[in-house]
Design a protein around this motif. Structure first.
Motif, short mmCIF file in Angstrom:
data_model
loop_
_atom_site.label_atom_id
_atom_site.label_comp_id
_atom_site.label_asym_id
_atom_site.label_seq_id
_atom_site.Cartn_x
_atom_site.Cartn_y
_atom_site.Cartn_z
N VAL A 189 0.88 -1.23 0.05
CA VAL A 189 -0.12 -0.02 -0.09
C VAL A 189 1.06 1.22 0.05
N VAL A 190 0.53 2.33 -0.85
CA VAL A 190 1.27 3.30 -0.84
C VAL A 190 0.57 4.60 -0.15
N ILE A 191 1.36 5.51 0.40
CA ILE A 191 0.79 6.89 0.96
C ILE A 191 1.09 7.83 -0.20
N VAL A 192 0.32 8.62 -0.66
CA VAL A 192 0.55 9.57 -1.64
C VAL A 192 0.00 10.88 -1.55
N THR A 193 0.35 11.89 -2.07
CA THR A 193 -0.14 13.42 -1.93
C THR A 193 -0.18 13.82 -3.61
N GLY A 194 -0.96 15.02 -3.66
CA GLY A 194 -0.68 15.41 -5.10
C GLY A 194 0.54 16.05 -5.20
N VAL A 195 1.15 16.29 -6.44
CA VAL A 195 2.29 16.98 -6.61
C VAL A 195 2.48 18.49 -6.07
N GLN A 196 1.14 19.18 -6.07
CA GLN A 196 1.17 20.44 -5.77
C GLN A 196 1.05 20.56 -4.00
N SER A 197 1.04 19.55 -3.46
CA SER A 197 0.79 19.55 -1.93
C SER A 197 1.80 19.95 -1.26
N ARG A 198 1.63 20.51 0.14
CA ARG A 198 2.82 21.42 0.94
C ARG A 198 3.40 20.18 1.54
N PHE A 199 3.25 18.82 1.55
CA PHE A 199 3.67 17.62 2.15
C PHE A 199 4.73 17.10 1.27
N LYS A 200 6.18 17.21 1.85
CA LYS A 200 6.87 16.71 0.69
C LYS A 200 7.46 15.18 1.41
N THR A 201 7.31 14.97 2.74
CA THR A 201 7.62 14.02 3.21
C THR A 201 6.36 13.55 4.01
N LEU A 202 6.85 12.17 4.77
CA LEU A 202 5.78 11.72 5.65
C LEU A 202 5.96 12.37 7.07
N ALA A 203 7.08 12.93 7.32
CA ALA A 203 7.34 13.72 8.62
C ALA A 203 6.78 14.96 8.58
N ASP A 204 6.43 15.68 7.17
CA ASP A 204 5.57 16.84 7.15
C ASP A 204 4.24 16.62 7.62
N VAL A 205 3.75 15.17 6.95
CA VAL A 205 2.25 14.93 7.49
C VAL A 205 2.17 14.87 9.07
N VAL A 206 3.16 14.23 9.49
CA VAL A 206 2.97 13.75 11.29
C VAL A 206 3.14 15.10 11.73
N ALA A 207 3.96 16.11 11.43
CA ALA A 207 3.87 17.40 12.18
C ALA A 207 2.89 18.04 12.10
N ALA A 208 2.10 18.16 10.78
CA ALA A 208 1.04 19.02 10.56
C ALA A 208 -0.29 18.53 11.44
N ALA A 209 -0.09 16.94 11.56
CA ALA A 209 -1.31 16.24 12.15
C ALA A 209 -1.31 16.80 13.67
N LYS A 210 0.22 16.49 14.12
CA LYS A 210 0.12 16.86 15.60
C LYS A 210 -0.37 18.29 15.88
N ALA A 211 0.20 19.11 15.12
CA ALA A 211 -0.31 20.64 15.23
C ALA A 211 -1.81 21.06 15.17
N ALA A 212 -2.39 20.08 14.31
CA ALA A 212 -3.94 20.32 14.08
C ALA A 212 -4.55 19.03 13.83
N PRO A 213 -4.63 18.35 15.09
CA PRO A 213 -5.40 17.15 14.98
C PRO A 213 -6.64 16.85 14.16
N ASP A 214 -6.92 16.03 13.37
CA ASP A 214 -8.23 15.81 12.62
C ASP A 214 -8.56 16.77 11.74
N SER A 215 -7.40 17.39 11.27
CA SER A 215 -7.74 18.67 10.07
C SER A 215 -6.92 17.99 8.82
N ILE A 216 -6.05 17.11 8.78
CA ILE A 216 -5.48 16.46 7.70
C ILE A 216 -6.44 15.32 7.19
N THR A 217 -6.66 15.09 5.87
CA THR A 217 -7.61 14.11 5.47
C THR A 217 -6.94 13.26 4.49
N TYR A 218 -7.18 11.96 4.51
CA TYR A 218 -6.93 10.98 3.53
C TYR A 218 -8.02 10.16 3.00
#
Length: 320
Positions: A123-152
């Protein structure tokens, strides 16, 4: 009386053998339990087309999507066990869904017979090429800063892919918001348009958009890197030890289908999977060929069925 019984048994054996020798005498329906365009549909049509072309059988795909693939599986379970209805099942609807859905109408270990394993894929975790998320660490940091705001997005509730997202939530101690779709294609369209932040997807569903540069892969969820995307790290490599979620695809028929028919289909599919052309076609979709005997495939189903009960329960995920 004994002589009559033995004669009846002998006649039944002759009829079964004759049936296997003339099989298939008419078109075979291959139920595809997801809408057109997703990974299951792609692999199903590849198998159907190649069996029709190489084996001179007539195999007709029939999409019956909905409810995380469980509607198509239920239709296969209800079909007569004549060998003319089979379904492309996978881990999603056979070993995960039974522990997520409270009132599922089938037990895959009793109501289906394993015929032929076709492929497995991470299984692969992807985002659009225009997304602000460049790495999985970016996603985790954003999700911790604003829980339940990042959608998948995922192909639907009750899939391995949906659960991969929930397991990652638990492993990373974050809260991503799940957005279920009716299949991979609508989820893909929304992540490309930026309507959802991420998509968790089977590799066959996403690889074309990854290769074209429209999707950015952040990680694969299998224990080892995919040979189709060797540059993409695993979730485990990125700090989440022992993280391992992958899925498999294979053909099933209703319980009670003749063992001779099952053996005939298994032999034909395995012969097809052994060809360089078929291996290359499946690999191009981000999957890996893995052929098995019906007994080996049945054992895999039963082992995973038990294994995923505890995984689902630990995740806390349920579907009414």
């Amino acid at each position: 009386m004994l002589r009559k019984i033995l004669s009846f048994i002998a006649l039944a054996l002759v009829l079964c053998a004759a049936q296997a020798q003339t099989y298939p005498a008419k078109p075979i329906r291959l139920i595809v339990p997801f809408p057109p365009g997703g990974g299951t549909d792609i692999l199903s049509r590849l198998v159907a087309n190649k069996l029709t072309e190489v084996s001179k059988w007539t195999v007709i795909p029939d999409n019956r999507g909905g409810a995380g693939g469980t509607i198509g599986i239920a239709e296969a379970v209800r079909a007569a066990p004549t060998g003319y209805d089979m379904v492309m099942g996978q881990k999603d609807n056979l070993v995960v869904a039974p522990w997520l859905y409270k009132n599922l109408s089938y037990d895959p270990t009793k109501d289906l017979v394993a015929v032929a394993h076709v492929a497995y894929t991470p299984v692969v975790i992807v985002t659009g090429v225009q997304s602000r998320f460049k790495t999985l660490a970016d996603v985790v940091a954003a999700a911790k800063a604003a829980p339940d705001s990042i959608t998948y997005g995922s192909p639907g509730n009750g899939t391995t892919i949906h659960l991969a997202g929930e397991i990652f939530n638990s492993a990373a101690n974050i809260k991503l918001r799940h957005v279920p779709y009716k299949g991979s294609n609508p989820a893909m369209m929304d992540v490309l348009a930026g309507n959802v932040d991420l998509m968790v997807s089977s590799l066959p569903s996403a690889i074309a958009q990854i290769k074209s540069g429209k999707l950015r892969p952040l990680a694969v969820t299998s224990a080892r890197r995919s040979t189709s995307l060797p540059e993409v790290p695993t979730v485990a490599e990125l700090g989440y030890k022992d993280f391992d979620v992958s899925t498999w695809y294979g053909l099933f028929m209703p319980a009670g289908t003749s063992k001779d028919i099952v053996a005939t289909v298994n032999a034909e599919v395995n012969k097809l999977l052994a060809t360089p052309e078929m291996k290359a076609a499946i690999h191009a979709q981000g999957a890996e060929v893995q052929n098995m005997t019906p007994e080996q495939f049945s054992s895999l189903l039963k082992t995973d069925y038990v294994k995923w009960k505890s995984i689902v329960q630990a995740s806390g995920a349920t579907i009414e």
